[in-house]
Enzyme design. Sequence first.
Site, PDB file in Angstrom:
ATOM      1  N   LYS A  55       0.846  -1.203   0.000  1.00 61.74           N
ATOM      2  CA  LYS A  55       0.000   0.000   0.000  1.00 61.74           C
ATOM      3  C   LYS A  55       0.873   1.241   0.000  1.00 61.74           C
ATOM      4  O   LYS A  55       0.647   2.177  -0.773  1.00 61.74           O
ATOM      5  CB  LYS A  55      -0.915   0.030   1.234  1.00 61.74           C
ATOM      6  CG  LYS A  55      -2.139  -0.825   1.106  1.00 61.74           C
ATOM      7  CD  LYS A  55      -2.878  -0.906   2.425  1.00 61.74           C
ATOM      8  CE  LYS A  55      -3.857  -2.067   2.382  1.00 61.74           C
ATOM      9  NZ  LYS A  55      -4.296  -2.521   3.693  1.00 61.74           N
ATOM     10  N   GLN A  99      -5.514  -1.423   9.419  1.00 62.58           N
ATOM     11  CA  GLN A  99      -5.418  -2.773   8.843  1.00 62.58           C
ATOM     12  C   GLN A  99      -6.094  -3.788   9.761  1.00 62.58           C
ATOM     13  O   GLN A  99      -5.837  -3.833  10.970  1.00 62.58           O
ATOM     14  CB  GLN A  99      -3.931  -3.131   8.641  1.00 62.58           C
ATOM     15  CG  GLN A  99      -3.672  -4.482   8.005  1.00 62.58           C
ATOM     16  CD  GLN A  99      -4.087  -4.562   6.534  1.00 62.58           C
ATOM     17  OE1 GLN A  99      -4.129  -3.550   5.833  1.00 62.58           O
ATOM     18  NE2 GLN A  99      -4.394  -5.753   6.081  1.00 62.58           N
ATOM     19  N   ASP A 122     -11.828   2.944   3.644  1.00 62.79           N
ATOM     20  CA  ASP A 122     -12.165   1.521   3.673  1.00 62.79           C
ATOM     21  C   ASP A 122     -13.678   1.305   3.616  1.00 62.79           C
ATOM     22  O   ASP A 122     -14.132   0.168   3.467  1.00 62.79           O
ATOM     23  CB  ASP A 122     -11.655   0.927   4.993  1.00 62.79           C
ATOM     24  CG  ASP A 122     -10.626  -0.146   4.801  1.00 62.79           C
ATOM     25  OD1 ASP A 122     -10.411  -0.578   3.660  1.00 62.79           O
ATOM     26  OD2 ASP A 122     -10.046  -0.573   5.817  1.00 62.79           O
TER      27      ASP A 122
HETATM   28  N1  GUN Z   1      -7.418  -6.697   5.702  1.00 66.68           N
HETATM   29  C1  GUN Z   1      -7.564  -7.368   4.558  1.00 66.68           C
HETATM   30  N2  GUN Z   1      -8.172  -6.599   3.623  1.00 66.68           N
HETATM   31  C2  GUN Z   1      -8.416  -5.416   4.217  1.00 66.68           C
HETATM   32  C3  GUN Z   1      -9.022  -4.209   3.764  1.00 66.68           C
HETATM   33  O1  GUN Z   1      -9.482  -4.055   2.629  1.00 66.68           O
HETATM   34  N3  GUN Z   1      -9.092  -3.221   4.698  1.00 66.68           N
HETATM   35  C4  GUN Z   1      -8.616  -3.359   5.970  1.00 66.68           C
HETATM   36  N4  GUN Z   1      -8.722  -2.333   6.818  1.00 66.68           N
HETATM   37  N5  GUN Z   1      -8.048  -4.466   6.406  1.00 66.68           N
HETATM   38  C5  GUN Z   1      -7.948  -5.480   5.530  1.00 66.68           C
END
Ligand code: GUN
Length: 298
Positions: A55, A99, A122
């Site tokens: 990311k 996350q 998100d």
């Molecule tokens: N863990 C796995 N995929 C995601 C996501 O799209 N967002 C978040 N916050 N955690 C994740």
Amino acid sequence: MSQAEVIDGKAFAAGLRERVGIAAAAFAAKAGRKAGLAVVLVGEDPASQVYVRNKGKQTVEAGMASFEHKLPADTTQADLIALVERLNADPAVDGILVQLPLPGHLDEQAVVERISPSKDVDGLTPTSTGRLALGLPGLVPCTPLGCLMLLKDKLGSLSGKDAVVIGRSILVGKPMAQLLLGESCTVTIAHSRTQNLPDVVRRADIVVAAVGRPEMVKADWIKPGATVIDVGINRVPAAEEGKTRLVGDVDYAGASAVAGAITPVPGGVGPMTIAVLLRNTLVAAHRNAGVALEDQAL
Ligand code: GUN
């Protein structure tokens, strides 16, 4: 037997990142600052560390500012919430992603609820999920929005199609169902208690599999010509001793002989998540800065 068309999510994601990069440069010129994404990682889950690293790298490559906050596994709820509040107040931050999963002692929902809806890239806050359910514009979870982009790119209008979403998670299954309903599909959400799952899936023109069970969806569950979107990323032992390989939730080899189109694993849905996250961050940045977003193709 004919072979399904392969839906190339990797290429679609690369195109989306390129469009985001162009729009991010235009934003920086107008706003006098870069769009910014803050990612919060608590603990040392290896898969999460890989995601967070990717990311950060792709955020910078798209011409946006990346703020990474890595906290120890024993971080308290109060300290984590204090960080979220600081990021809410920071004008350089347009998007906040915490996350998931968080270590077991932390209350995920309580943390997510503290994220400002204007920075909820998100799409997980009650405001974002409520707006999605109401059909109002807002920030939508990245993976399901990426799946929808692939489906619309492949099929054009989805109106009237029978769609089955397997899985009811807050990150994928539930928002995916809302998005498909918004496109006027007839939507079924199947899950671990669903009876006669193969029969339910056999009805579907569109199958979205998001259960996290390696190769669970079999070829004879697929209606001939259906479009299959495989969200699963499962690591399983490979033929060679000590090695592993990635497989989806769908038996790809079998389903490819029946489906009309299918996403591979890897290279299907996976690359879409971060590309959509960058897109959501840029959309949030425009709103936060009061700058009009000109590229409707985002
Ligand atoms: N863990 C796995 N995929 C995601 C996501 O799209 N967002 C978040 N916050 N955690 C994740």
